[in-house]
Design a protein around this motif. Structure first.
Motif, PDB file in Angstrom:
ATOM      1  N   UNK A 163     -12.166  -1.072   2.208  1.00  0.00           N
ATOM      2  CA  UNK A 163     -12.131  -2.218   2.732  1.00  0.00           C
ATOM      3  C   UNK A 163     -11.054  -2.200   3.690  1.00  0.00           C
ATOM      4  N   UNK A 164     -10.068  -1.629   3.136  1.00  0.00           N
ATOM      5  CA  UNK A 164      -8.812  -2.407   3.309  1.00  0.00           C
ATOM      6  C   UNK A 164      -7.471  -1.193   3.456  1.00  0.00           C
ATOM      7  N   UNK A 165      -6.838  -1.068   3.639  1.00  0.00           N
ATOM      8  CA  UNK A 165      -5.412   0.067   3.091  1.00  0.00           C
ATOM      9  C   UNK A 165      -4.231  -0.704   2.276  1.00  0.00           C
ATOM     10  N   UNK A 166      -4.704  -0.836   1.085  1.00  0.00           N
ATOM     11  CA  UNK A 166      -3.811  -1.778   0.605  1.00  0.00           C
ATOM     12  C   UNK A 166      -4.081  -0.779  -1.469  1.00  0.00           C
ATOM     13  N   UNK A 167      -2.710  -1.239  -1.956  1.00  0.00           N
ATOM     14  CA  UNK A 167      -2.945  -0.232  -2.814  1.00  0.00           C
ATOM     15  C   UNK A 167      -4.026  -0.970  -4.061  1.00  0.00           C
ATOM     16  N   UNK A 168      -3.844   0.057  -4.957  1.00  0.00           N
ATOM     17  CA  UNK A 168      -4.969  -0.384  -6.210  1.00  0.00           C
ATOM     18  C   UNK A 168      -5.020  -1.941  -6.728  1.00  0.00           C
ATOM     19  N   UNK A 169      -5.968  -2.766  -7.447  1.00  0.00           N
ATOM     20  CA  UNK A 169      -5.643  -3.431  -8.172  1.00  0.00           C
ATOM     21  C   UNK A 169      -5.591  -3.337  -9.415  1.00  0.00           C
ATOM     22  N   UNK A 170      -4.533  -3.468 -10.782  1.00  0.00           N
ATOM     23  CA  UNK A 170      -4.812  -4.001 -11.774  1.00  0.00           C
ATOM     24  C   UNK A 170      -5.600  -4.284 -12.652  1.00  0.00           C
ATOM     25  N   UNK A 171      -6.693  -3.919 -13.351  1.00  0.00           N
ATOM     26  CA  UNK A 171      -7.772  -4.614 -13.871  1.00  0.00           C
ATOM     27  C   UNK A 171      -7.849  -4.694 -15.275  1.00  0.00           C
ATOM     28  N   UNK A 172      -8.487  -4.011 -16.019  1.00  0.00           N
ATOM     29  CA  UNK A 172      -8.396  -3.520 -17.210  1.00  0.00           C
ATOM     30  C   UNK A 172      -6.820  -2.065 -17.015  1.00  0.00           C
ATOM     31  N   UNK A 173      -6.463  -1.529 -16.387  1.00  0.00           N
ATOM     32  CA  UNK A 173      -4.895  -0.654 -16.159  1.00  0.00           C
ATOM     33  C   UNK A 173      -3.552  -2.046 -15.912  1.00  0.00           C
TER      34      UNK A 173
END
Length: 561
Positions: free
Chosen positions: A79-89
């Motif tokens: 929904x937004x032009x933002x960088x992917x957020x860390x989860x298990x990575x």
């Protein structure tokens, strides 16, 4: 890879990705069963009929756990032009030509049974997907290797930038020590799920299941301690439960949407547009489909005869918006829609005369019943819909009346959700009212690769991937192959391949576009705070959106705490 279940089912800013509107604010909590427990959140996603116990995130009959129990490496917000957020990575990087993806994992994570999460689990999951074709819905062709416990390298034989969001953001990592002996992990029933996510299974009953907060979750135990997902008889039961204050989060039609504050005190609602309502067609006679819908002329006539304005008003409270026959989103992808299309967006008003001319030009003539027929077979079709989905049922019946004006007979068939899924997977249908969903990043390549690639379908009787229409076209496959080799940022190089797909899709029309769905989500803002809003769309607000729903749950807080 796991794709989103059919919802009810870095290119543009959020304001053009979503038409999300804050509808109303409530004035106080409801004194009902939902409001009586400030740490238990009750949801309804539209599930009708009993739940069948299965938390396998790869299985088409999975009832939950994607994001909440099983996690991805990163979270991509489409929904937004933002960088992917860390989860298990924690971090990732590509080499210059897009053939090597290096991933750094989060250290110190444990599975909910206490075992340590390592790179071996990531490699196992990716290898498992490679070995089982039915699980590989994205055409993943990488080779994963664990460098050490917290580093994985995935190597590809050719540039594969577009595989990144699927590998990183839509692949749910499972524990090798629990899954290594599962013979067919693509369909196996998982009744005791072990994951790394913020929730674990607490209780299962056919009418409801409950997740509880994972006390050892690496991100900290969630403030919402329990999440109960209900199975009801359909939309009307969901509306009644909402009216009684017995639900905290629902995605589905809501009467009196413009007066939520009065009709549902304590609640707010929002509408966003992302998925496209379609009539799935079992389109390929060569693949075993049978019926008039295998004729492109019949599909085009249906497209022309639909009164989308009337359907939107009667079935969807005018919350739907225009849909493109290219299946690009007009607001998000407008600059990419080809000028070579006959219609940039599907007409909102019907052209019955042209629908008739289309059929007559293909050799159809009206019989004594006023229905067009060819070679002794009427243009008579069955449209399958899930029982209890009142908006889709109304849409199906409305479209049936509209098509009669064009000499096409449509019979609505209501079935259970499980019957619907089985028929769709095996090609045992003529038409279905359904929706197409977007991919792991705001890029039309993913929808095309899911629903129009030969690799994602199968002959009737065999389980297909997302391409339930059994559509197969060498020109489209060639264009998809070319797009896969290109950097998504190279718009000029990608444009001719996107145009080729668009024009073929409009010409052949294996999925008949109806509307871009206005997805309505209603939530109990007087009981919980932290919901996504139009000013902060940190995740899709739909209950059934995965892994987005988990992102919402971990951000929520009981009101006043």
């Amino acid at each position: 890879m796991v794709l989103p279940k059919s919802p009810r089912a870095g290119v543009r800013a959020a304001t053009v990705l979503v038409a999300a509107a804050l509808v109303a604010a409530g004035c106080g909590p409801s004194s009902t069963s939902a409001g009586s427990d400030s740490t238990t959140l009750v949801t309804y996603s539209g599930q009708s009929g009993d739940y069948q116990l299965n938390f396998n995130p790869f299985a088409p009959t999975s009832i939950g756990g994607a994001g909440t129990i099983f996690q991805t490496l990163f979270f991509y917000n489409v929904l937004r032009d933002t960088p992917p957020e860390p989860r298990l990575g924690e971090d990732f990087a590509w080499n210059a030509d897009g053939t090597r993806l290096s991933i750094t994992l989060r250290d110190g994570v444990t599975w909910s049974d206490g075992e340590k999460f390592t790179a071996a689990d990531v490699v196992f999951t990716l290898d498992m997907i490679s070995r089982h074709k039915g699980m590989n819905n994205t055409g993943y062709a990488g080779r994963a290797e664990a460098v050490d416990d917290t580093h994985v390298v995935v190597t590809f034989d050719r540039p594969s930038f577009v595989d990144g969001p699927s590998v990183l953001g839509r692949t749910y990592i499972v524990p090798e020590h629990k899954w290594k002996d599962i013979a067919d992990p693509g369909v196996a029933a998982v009744d005791k799920p072990v994951g790394t996510g913020p929730y674990v299974l607490d209780e299962f009953k056919p009418q409801a299941y409950t997740l509880k907060a994972n006390p050892t979750y690496w991100g900290g135990e969630p403030a919402v301690k329990k999440v109960r997902s209900l199975s009801l008889s359909g939309n009307q039961a969901g509306i009644a439960a909402l009216k009684a204050g017995q639900l905290d989060w629902q995605t589905g039609p809501v009467p009196e949407l413009q007066n939520v504050d009065k009709a549902y005190p304590g609640y707010q609602a929002g509408v966003f547009h992302l998925n496209q309502i379609v009539l799935d067609t079992c389109s390929s006679a060569a693949s075993g489909c049978r019926g008039p819908q295998t004729d492109p002329a019949v599909r085009q006539a249906i497209y022309l005869a639909i009164d989308r304005g009337q359907t939107n008003a009667l079935a969807f409270e005018n919350t739907g918006s225009e849909v493109s026959p290219s299946f690009l989103l007009p607001k998000r992808d407008g600059a990419l829609i080809s000028d070579k299309l006959r219609n940039r967006t599907a007409p909102m008003r019907p052209d019955v005369a042209q629908a008739r001319r289309t059929l007559e030009g293909a050799g159809y003539t009206k019989d004594a019943d006023g229905i067009y027929a060819k070679d002794g077979e009427q243009a008579a079709l069955t449209l399958t819909v899930v029982a209890g989905w009142t908006d889709y049922i109304t849409a199906a019946e409305t479209i049936g009346q509209q098509l009669r004006q064009a000499g096409i007979k449509l019979t609505t068939q209501q079935v259970s959700w499980n019957e619907f899924v089985d028929a769709k997977n095996l090609g045992r249908f003529q038409l279905m009212i359904d929706s197409l969903y977007q991919g792991p990043a705001p890029d039309p390549y993913y929808l095309y690769s899911y629903f129009f690639s030969t690799a994602q379908t199968a002959a009737v009787g065999a389980k297909a991937g997302p391409n339930a229409a059994r559509f197969s076209d060498p020109e489209v496959d060639q264009a998809l192959d070319a797009l896969k080799l290109l950097d998504p940022a190279d718009t000029a190089a990608r444009r001719p391949h996107l145009e080729k797909i668009q024009t073929r899709v409009e010409e052949v029309m294996p999925y008949i576009p109806v509307l871009t769905q206005g997805t309505i989500t209603t939530y109990h803002s007087a009981k919980f705070t932290g919901w996504p809003t139009d000013s902060d769309l940190y995740a899709s607000p739909a209950v059934w959106a995965h892994p987005d729903s988990a992102e919402v749950l971990v951000r929520l807080r009981p009101a006043g705490k």
